[in-house]
Scaffold this motif. Structure first.
Motif, PDB file in Angstrom:
ATOM      1  N   THR A 124     -50.449  15.731 -18.421  1.00 30.22           N
ATOM      2  CA  THR A 124     -50.843  16.124 -17.982  1.00 30.22           C
ATOM      3  C   THR A 124     -51.372  17.362 -16.768  1.00 30.22           C
ATOM      4  O   THR A 124     -51.984  18.039 -16.855  1.00 30.22           O
ATOM      5  CB  THR A 124     -49.495  15.647 -16.631  1.00 30.22           C
ATOM      6  N   THR A 125     -50.926  18.326 -18.276  1.00 33.39           N
ATOM      7  CA  THR A 125     -51.706  19.856 -17.793  1.00 33.39           C
ATOM      8  C   THR A 125     -52.587  19.140 -18.876  1.00 33.39           C
ATOM      9  O   THR A 125     -53.425  21.014 -18.722  1.00 33.39           O
ATOM     10  CB  THR A 125     -50.639  20.645 -17.676  1.00 33.39           C
TER      11      THR A 125
ATOM     12  N   LEU B 218     -53.654   5.799 -13.050  1.00 35.33           N
ATOM     13  CA  LEU B 218     -52.935   6.660 -12.991  1.00 35.33           C
ATOM     14  C   LEU B 218     -52.800   7.809 -12.435  1.00 35.33           C
ATOM     15  O   LEU B 218     -51.712   9.192 -12.126  1.00 35.33           O
ATOM     16  CB  LEU B 218     -51.782   6.149 -14.965  1.00 35.33           C
ATOM     17  N   LEU B 219     -54.215   8.981 -13.331  1.00 38.28           N
ATOM     18  CA  LEU B 219     -53.936  10.339 -13.033  1.00 38.28           C
ATOM     19  C   LEU B 219     -53.662  10.624 -11.549  1.00 38.28           C
ATOM     20  O   LEU B 219     -53.509  11.302 -10.980  1.00 38.28           O
ATOM     21  CB  LEU B 219     -55.294  10.268 -13.970  1.00 38.28           C
ATOM     22  N   ILE B 220     -55.035   9.919 -10.641  1.00 38.26           N
ATOM     23  CA  ILE B 220     -54.421   9.953  -9.794  1.00 38.26           C
ATOM     24  C   ILE B 220     -53.434  10.181  -9.076  1.00 38.26           C
ATOM     25  O   ILE B 220     -53.215  10.502  -7.912  1.00 38.26           O
ATOM     26  CB  ILE B 220     -55.417   8.738  -8.739  1.00 38.26           C
ATOM     27  N   SER B 221     -52.630   9.102  -9.022  1.00 31.89           N
ATOM     28  CA  SER B 221     -51.534   8.739  -8.784  1.00 31.89           C
ATOM     29  C   SER B 221     -50.537   9.480  -8.273  1.00 31.89           C
ATOM     30  O   SER B 221     -49.868   9.656  -8.024  1.00 31.89           O
ATOM     31  CB  SER B 221     -50.682   6.577  -8.564  1.00 31.89           C
TER      32      SER B 221
ATOM     33  N   ALA C 256     -51.211  12.586  -9.939  1.00 33.15           N
ATOM     34  CA  ALA C 256     -51.551  14.110  -8.799  1.00 33.15           C
ATOM     35  C   ALA C 256     -51.590  13.696  -7.817  1.00 33.15           C
ATOM     36  O   ALA C 256     -50.444  14.619  -6.741  1.00 33.15           O
ATOM     37  CB  ALA C 256     -53.031  13.676  -8.731  1.00 33.15           C
ATOM     38  N   ALA C 257     -51.705  12.437  -7.306  1.00 30.89           N
ATOM     39  CA  ALA C 257     -51.071  12.485  -5.577  1.00 30.89           C
ATOM     40  C   ALA C 257     -49.612  12.514  -5.492  1.00 30.89           C
ATOM     41  O   ALA C 257     -48.785  13.099  -4.717  1.00 30.89           O
ATOM     42  CB  ALA C 257     -50.536  10.984  -4.906  1.00 30.89           C
TER      43      ALA C 257
ATOM     44  N   ARG D 288     -47.826  14.964  -7.256  1.00 25.41           N
ATOM     45  CA  ARG D 288     -47.861  16.056  -7.590  1.00 25.41           C
ATOM     46  C   ARG D 288     -47.862  16.847  -6.661  1.00 25.41           C
ATOM     47  O   ARG D 288     -47.486  17.905  -6.289  1.00 25.41           O
ATOM     48  CB  ARG D 288     -48.030  16.724  -8.912  1.00 25.41           C
ATOM     49  N   GLU D 289     -48.790  16.287  -5.355  1.00 22.27           N
ATOM     50  CA  GLU D 289     -49.087  17.027  -4.200  1.00 22.27           C
ATOM     51  C   GLU D 289     -48.480  18.137  -3.818  1.00 22.27           C
ATOM     52  O   GLU D 289     -47.096  17.015  -3.594  1.00 22.27           O
ATOM     53  CB  GLU D 289     -49.642  16.392  -3.729  1.00 22.27           C
TER      54      GLU D 289
ATOM     55  N   PRO E 214     -44.912  24.343 -11.653  1.00 27.98           N
ATOM     56  CA  PRO E 214     -45.199  23.626 -12.491  1.00 27.98           C
ATOM     57  C   PRO E 214     -44.501  22.343 -13.757  1.00 27.98           C
ATOM     58  O   PRO E 214     -43.743  22.760 -13.351  1.00 27.98           O
ATOM     59  CB  PRO E 214     -45.590  24.689 -13.570  1.00 27.98           C
ATOM     60  N   ALA E 215     -45.463  21.737 -14.421  1.00 27.96           N
ATOM     61  CA  ALA E 215     -44.900  20.405 -14.839  1.00 27.96           C
ATOM     62  C   ALA E 215     -43.847  21.140 -15.619  1.00 27.96           C
ATOM     63  O   ALA E 215     -42.514  20.592 -15.523  1.00 27.96           O
ATOM     64  CB  ALA E 215     -46.494  19.790 -15.484  1.00 27.96           C
TER      65      ALA E 215
END
Lengths: 413, 536, 367
Positions: free
Chosen positions: B333-334, B344-347, B349-350, B352-353, B358-359
């Motif tokens: 993810t980083t 998956l990336l978008i969800s 990212a959503a 982590r909004e 930081p991760a």
């Protein structure tokens, strides 16, 4: 001795310490997800002697993850945002997006890349080079051409998917899988085609059906959008520049020549002798094309052999499908139809003088001595003009579907 | 330089040696002996001195010493006091003291173990093991009768390693019970039990259990050497022994197995390993152990081979998940967002909004929280356990996500990691990767997958260099011995396991006849006929 | 701690000595010259490599696992041995430095763009020094494990690319003249000649008599893998496009797409490659240390590993900081240097000792 060793050991630990601390303190390459602007598509235009790059950035909080589902997430915020920036080079334009965007552009998930006709006429080398060189640019993006302003296309919202870039990708993938009018062209395939012996390539066009752009989320609430995205014609590139268009029909013929048919629908006249009425549908399920160049004293003859098979799906005339003769009659009709497509396509290609058929590659593979001579003389263009094609089509109707007689023939009884 | 250090070492070790006094011979006078002993023991209330005189034995003065609680008082009363205190008529009127001593020893003590001691130290040693000392006036020797009998925990189901199918008994704190359980399982004269006493103050009994001829001599010699060189004052649990004798002092990986299950020890012994049972703890040790031993559970052999093989694979993947998943999550993810599928990336990212950390910090926070919860769960009184687990699961998981402190995906990652850790049958190796996981997370946060790969190769090299009592830690994978792989990633059916799986151990590698695959009667006969036909 | 290495383990060491950088650097170099005839070039290089392996194997057979330089020293003069040792040491330092540089360059190009090169070099070096300190046997063991992972990656690669491959892209073969193919095979030959590292691994072999077999087995596997990589890459991309990409092998991986879920696998393959290159670098560092040990006749090499590593790191950081220089070296200089040290030098040694023996025999006859 032992103490000395101990000392060395301690010293070594001390030496390792700075390395560890630099490792821990330095996260040189990390990008937090919340700082990324995930691009799903990009478009490039050439305006006022400058590059105009348009990026479509996904807005994660709008629930754009749903590829198929429209629900979920607040629908008030748009699923993606677009940025258009100009620059003297493409990278300059990309970098300039940072002037307007709060997030770092991240292009690895970009699915499509739309080139404006202006760019295609000017030359696409620079863009291809960018995609091959840049580490996070994927060379598997699908390439399209838009007449006029390419960036405009990216503004259009789609229904049934929120991620427009992925939606267009789905469109072209399905099209080339089920319909085969156009080949799907990915960036590396474009580069391969342009760098091959033929030096020509095709790119499908994407355009809007209507005049307005649906770029407000409230507008997608309608069931029938007045303006949608649709695949249009096929652009032909020679060298790096676009030289012309092939219509949909001609593009279809080209897919036959280049053996890119996966599945296709052919409409034909069921009784070609009696009427020209197109009243039958045939789904071509398997098709393979072999091309054999033959040297005929002063020019090449391309022996194009197409073999296909499929199933009848629609008959509008009276027809008894138990009769072998009527089937072969239909097969003949389909074959003629395909022949016509190929001829039509070939004429236009010849006019454009761009070897999108890949004949040069075929000639190189089968007759490398003559190819060397052609290459030496740089005479491919003239040789290409003299090429004559001899298409042979053999279509086999394998199955008739679920009914043995056409409905019309029963009605007549 | 060397001499100086040697001198220094001598100086250091000298005072310690002086503290151990030379053994003291028994005095002829009973009074003096008793005084000496009570001086040594001090005013301990549990030591019982019992003096009496027997008229029949020429008025011989005797004294019993035993420790209350370590002895079975019934035995003392019936088998020691009764015969010695009874008055009886002797054939001759008077008897010499020496003769009386031997008569008592040979004829009048109906007790199994009777030992003779001459020094105070040896007698005290016996006293602490539950012997009853019998001292005589005028004789410089004393008798010690085995009257040991103290309260013991009865044999229970092992709490740390439960099974669904298989024996339900576990070792207890008594070493003797342990050895007896092994004897019951291995009824062969080859079973050897060697005993050691280690620890100056604890004098803990340690039993080395092995099968003669199966265990490799070199491994045995090495274990004996290491056991003998332990110089410490106390051994309270098997981990004391483990840390003193295992290879690679500075490795996170265990090179000896520990188990509560006698069947596991018996299985190990049958494969040429050496079992070490330690008095005072139900956890026995097995050595030498390779990395793959830690993924074998004795239950693997009690259920069908197909499901056992499947479980093996699950365990190995759980091992990797437990070690790498948070690190991979951070790296992907980083650093390598392109690896994720777009949706998956978008969800992610959503999710982590709005998460402020930081991760890496997020992951560390959650991992530490879990470790705190886990430790609390161990220490917690049983009655409030459920309450805490609700707090842990609901409040820390659900509420943290709702509060926007951590992302939901991170909670999933951390809890899956934690659960995976419990899949590994051996707690020893499960614990070792708990620490490695943190190192992995840190390096993943600074260098991404490249960092993870770098640390993996360090781990691999480290493990390839490890040995457990001479056996390479990664055998039989590296160095590779294909025929021993039958019991590593999969478990082949028992009838196919004709050789012992451990490498370079023991001499008898074959453990059963081959061709034991069950077949219908007729086939067997046919085959035999065919073979007979061929041979004739 | 240093144990003996079995024959198959040693063959796998040879594979790792050659393959990891070869598979990254070579396709582009070969493809530029030979296009569709690249497989032929690889074949030719392998044949030459087999010859080199035979030569090296013969030497090891002669000295039967005695350290190479000691053996020369005993056969001729210690002075000669030291001189040769110094030359070889220089060669191995250089080679290790280029490997390290290739490693760092690749990681920087593909994954970690902003990470300072010094940090990466130091990290890699520290890890490799640790590996070398653990001994060649450990390296060999881990190496065999890593090579086993091919069993996972090759099917994934083939399956993922099956849809993109087109056999016709391999045509036409024999399009290029023999001289072009020879030219194309020069660089791969220099890679194949790295089999000469066996000279320094010989003392650790279980059966040095089988050194030839080890060389052949190793080269055969390298050949198969190179052919596989080259042919699949060409089937996917065609020869023209091949020349465009810096790392064709990984570009092919980049287009793998299985369903909608598995894509962009290049990072996965790069990670695997990182494991292999660590091993390769550690083998070379080991050979360097071994060479140093034999040249200066030190008993224990452990204290010097760090120092030699530092020299390599500095050379990597400062001599090879220009990627163009490294490319030119790979394309042009490398062949000469490698042939000199991996082929001509051992050959000379073999001839010398042969002469020596003959002389001795004659002397023996005369007296």
């Amino acid at each position: 001795m032992k103490e000395q060793k101990h000392c060395i050991h301690k010293l070594r630990c001390l030496l390792l310490l700075p390395l560890l601390s630099t490792l821990l303190s330095g996260c040189w390459d990390d990008r937090e997800l919340s700082e990324l602007g995930i691009a799903s598509g990009s478009a490039y235009d050439w305006e006022d002697n400058q590059w105009k790059a348009t990026y479509q950035i996904i807005n994660p909080s709008s629930g754009a993850s749903g590829m198929g589902g429209g629900g979920g997430g607040s629908s008030s915020s748009p699923p993606f945002l677009t940025f258009a920036v100009k620059g003297k080079t493409i990278i300059e334009a990309i970098q300039r997006t940072n002037l307007t965007s709060v997030r770092e552009l991240f292009t690895s998930h970009s699915r499509i890349s739309i080139l404006g006709e202006s760019v295609a006429r000017r030359g696409v080398n620079q863009i291809i080079d960018l995609f091959l060189r840049k580490q996070d640019a994927r060379d598997t993006v699908y390439v399209f051409i838009a007449k006029g302003n390419a960036g405009r296309i990216l503004d259009q919202l789609m229904q049934l998917t929120k991620n427009q870039g992925a939606g267009i990708q789905l469109m072209i993938e399905q099209e080339s899988k089920l319909l085969s009018y156009y080949p799907s062209v990915r960036m590396f395939e474009l580069a391969m085609a342009l760098s091959s012996e033929s030096g020509s390539a095709v790119i499908p066009e994407i355009r809007l059906t209507g005049k307005d752009i649906m770029d407000e989320t409230s507008e997608t609430g309608r069931t029938d959008l007045p303006s949608r995205l649709v695949l249009g014609r096929l652009a032909v590139l020679k060298g790096e520049k676009m030289v012309g268009w092939l219509s949909q029909k001609q593009a279809f013929g080209l897919t036959f020549i280049t053996s890119k048919i996966k599945m296709a629908n052919i409409s034909f006249a069921t009784h070609p002798q009696t009427s020209d009425k197109i009243d039958g549908s045939f789904i071509l399920q398997k098709s393979a094309t072999t091309v054999h160049p033959i040297w005929a004293k002063d020019h090449f003859i391309m022996d194009v052999n197409i073999k296909g098979s499929g199933v009848i799906t629609e008959i509008g005339s009276a027809m008894d499908l138990n009769d072998r003769a009527s089937i072969s009659q239909m097969e003949k009709s389909i074959e003629n139809h395909v022949l016509e497509l190929i001829e039509n396509s070939w004429q236009t290609v010849k006019q454009l003088n761009a070897d999108v058929t890949g004949f040069a590659v075929k000639i190189h593979r089968s007759d490398r001595k003559r190819w060397k001579q052609i290459k030496k003389d740089k005479s491919w263009d003239t040789v290409f003009q003299q090429i004559e094609i001899r298409p042979h089509v053999s279509i086999k109707i394998e199955r008739m579907g679920l009914s043995n007689k056409s409905f019309k023939s029963i009605e007549q009884d | 330089m060397k001499k100086k250090q040697q001198a220094e070492r001598k100086k250091e070790s000298d005072p310690e040696e002086k503290s151990i006094p030379a053994p003291l011979q028994l005095n002829a006078s009973l009074e003096a002996n008793l005084q000496e002993i009570s001086k040594r023991i001090g005013q301990s209330s549990d030591v019982v001195f019992r003096r009496f005189t027997n008229e029949s034995l020429s008025s011989l003065s005797l004294a019993f010493i035993y420790i209350d609680g370590l002895v079975n008082s019934e035995i003392i009363n019936r088998n020691l006091l009764q015969p010695l205190m009874e008055t009886f008529t002797l054939k001759s009127d008077s008897i010499a003291t020496e003769a009386a001593f031997s008569m008592i020893k040979d004829q009048m003590l109906p007790v199994g173990g009777v030992k003779e001691g001459q020094t105070v130290e040896s007698l005290l040693g016996l006293l602490f093991e539950g012997y009853t000392l019998i001292l005589f006036d005028g004789i410089q020797r004393a008798l010690a009768a085995d009257t040991a009998g103290w309260e013991k925990r009865s044999i229970n189901e092992p709490t740390s390693q439960g099974v669904i199918r298989g024996p339900k008994e576990g070792f207890t704190e008594s070493m003797r019970t342990g050895t007896s359980m092994l004897r019951r399982r291995l009824k062969t004269s080859d079973l050897r039990i060697e005993e050691y006493k280690i620890g100056q103050r604890t004098q803990t009994g340690i039993a080395l259990v092995y099968l003669n001829g199966l265990a490799s001599e070199s491994v045995l010699a090495e274990i004996r050497r290491r056991l003998n060189s332990i110089n410490t004052d106390s051994i309270l649990e098997s981990n004391y022994i483990e840390e003193f004798i295992q290879d690679g002092g500075l490795t996170p990986f265990p090179t000896m197995q520990n188990t509560e299950r006698p069947d596991a020890i018996a299985g190990g012994i049958l494969e040429g390993q050496v079992g070490i049972i330690i008095d005072g703890t139900p956890f026995a040790l097995l050595a030498p152990s390779t990395f793959f031993n830690f993924f074998q559970s004795s239950e693997d052999y009690y259920q069908r081979y197909d499901i056992s093989s499947f479980l093996r694979l699950i365990r190995y993947s759980a091992f990797f998940v437990s070690m790498l998943l948070p690190a991979l999550y951070i790296a992907v993810t980083t650093f390598h967002q392109e690896m994720l599928p777009t949706t998956l990336l978008i969800s992610l990212a959503a999710q982590r909004e709005g998460v402020p950390l930081p991760a890496l910090a997020e992951a560390l926070l959650m991992e530490l929280t879990f470790d705190v919860l886990r430790e609390a769960g161990v220490r917690m009184p049983r009655t409030i356990g459920p309450a805490i687990s609700i707090v842990g699961a609901l409040v820390l998981g659900q509420a943290a996500v709702q509060a926007g402190l951590v992302s939901a995906a991170m909670v999933i990652v951390v809890s899956f990691t934690a659960i995976s850790n419990f899949v590994i049958p051996s707690l020893a190796i499960a614990n070792s990767i708990r620490l490695i996981r943190f190192a992995m997370m840190l390096i993943a946060a600074s260098l991404g997958l490249f960092g993870i790969m770098s640390s993996l190769i360090v781990l691999l090299i480290h493990m390839a260099g490890l040995r457990s009592f001479g056996v390479p830690y990664l055998s039989p994978m590296a160095p590779m011995t294909p025929r021993y792989l039958k019991d590593i990633f999969i478990r082949v059916p028992l009838w196919d396991m004709t050789t012992r799986p451990m490498t370079n151990l023991g001499k008898e590698t074959r453990r059963q006849a081959s061709n034991q695959k069950p077949k219908p009667q007729e086939d067997q006969q046919q085959q035999q006929n065919q073979q007979g036909g061929n041979s004739s | 701690m240093n144990g003996k290495i079995g024959t198959s383990q040693a063959a796998m060491l040879v594979v790792t000595t050659i393959l990891p950088t070869a598979i990254v650097v070579l396709p582009e170099i070969i493809g530029t010259y030979a296009e569709q005839d690249s497989p032929l070039a690889i074949m030719m290089a392998t044949l030459l490599g087999v010859g080199i392996a035979a030569l090296i194997g013969t030497i090891i057979r002669y000295n039967n696992g005695v350290p190479f330089l000691d053996w020369i020293g005993a056969r001729s003069s210690p002075l000669l041995a030291t001189l040769l040792g110094l030359l070889l040491l220089q060669f191995y330092l250089d080679t290790s430095a280029t490997i390290l540089r290739e490693f760092v360059n690749f990681v920087k190009d593909t994954v970690l763009l902003n990470t300072p090169i010094t940090v990466m070099t130091t990290l890699i070096l520290v890890i490799t020094i640790y590996m070398v300190r653990q001994g060649i046997e450990c390296i060999a063991r881990v190496n065999s494990l890593v090579i086993l992972l091919f069993l996972f990656f090759i099917p994934l690669y083939t399956f993922g690319l099956a849809g993109e491959m087109n056999v016709h892209r391999l045509l036409p073969i024999f399009d290029h003249s023999l001289s072009t193919i020879t030219l194309a095979s020069l660089t791969p030959t220099s890679w194949m000649s790295e089999v000469a590292i066996l000279l320094f691994l010989a003392p650790y072999l279980k059966s040095p008599q089988k050194a030839r077999l080890i060389g052949y087995m190793g080269l055969l596997f390298v050949f198969l893998m190179m052919m596989f990589s080259m042919i699949t890459t060409m089937m996917v991309f065609g020869p023209q496009y091949l020349k465009l990409t810096a790392y064709p092998g990984f570009s092919t991986v980049g287009i793998i797409q299985i369903g909608r879920f598995v894509e962009n696998l290049d990072i996965l393959f790069i990670s695997y490659w990182v494991l292999a290159i660590y091993l390769k670098f550690s083998i070379f560092l080991f050979a360097t240390v071994e060479c140093f040990k034999q040249t200066f006749r030190v008993k224990s090499s452990r204290p010097f590993i760090g120092a030699l590593g530092l020299v390599i790191a500095l050379e990597c950081l400062f001599t090879w900081s220009d990627p163009a220089k490294l490319n030119i070296y790979n394309k042009e200089g490398r062949f000469l240097v490698f042939i000199l040290f991996n082929v001509l030098l051992p050959l000379a040694v073999l001839l010398l000792t042969g002469l020596h023996q003959a002389k001795n025999k004659r002397k023996g006859c005369e007296t």
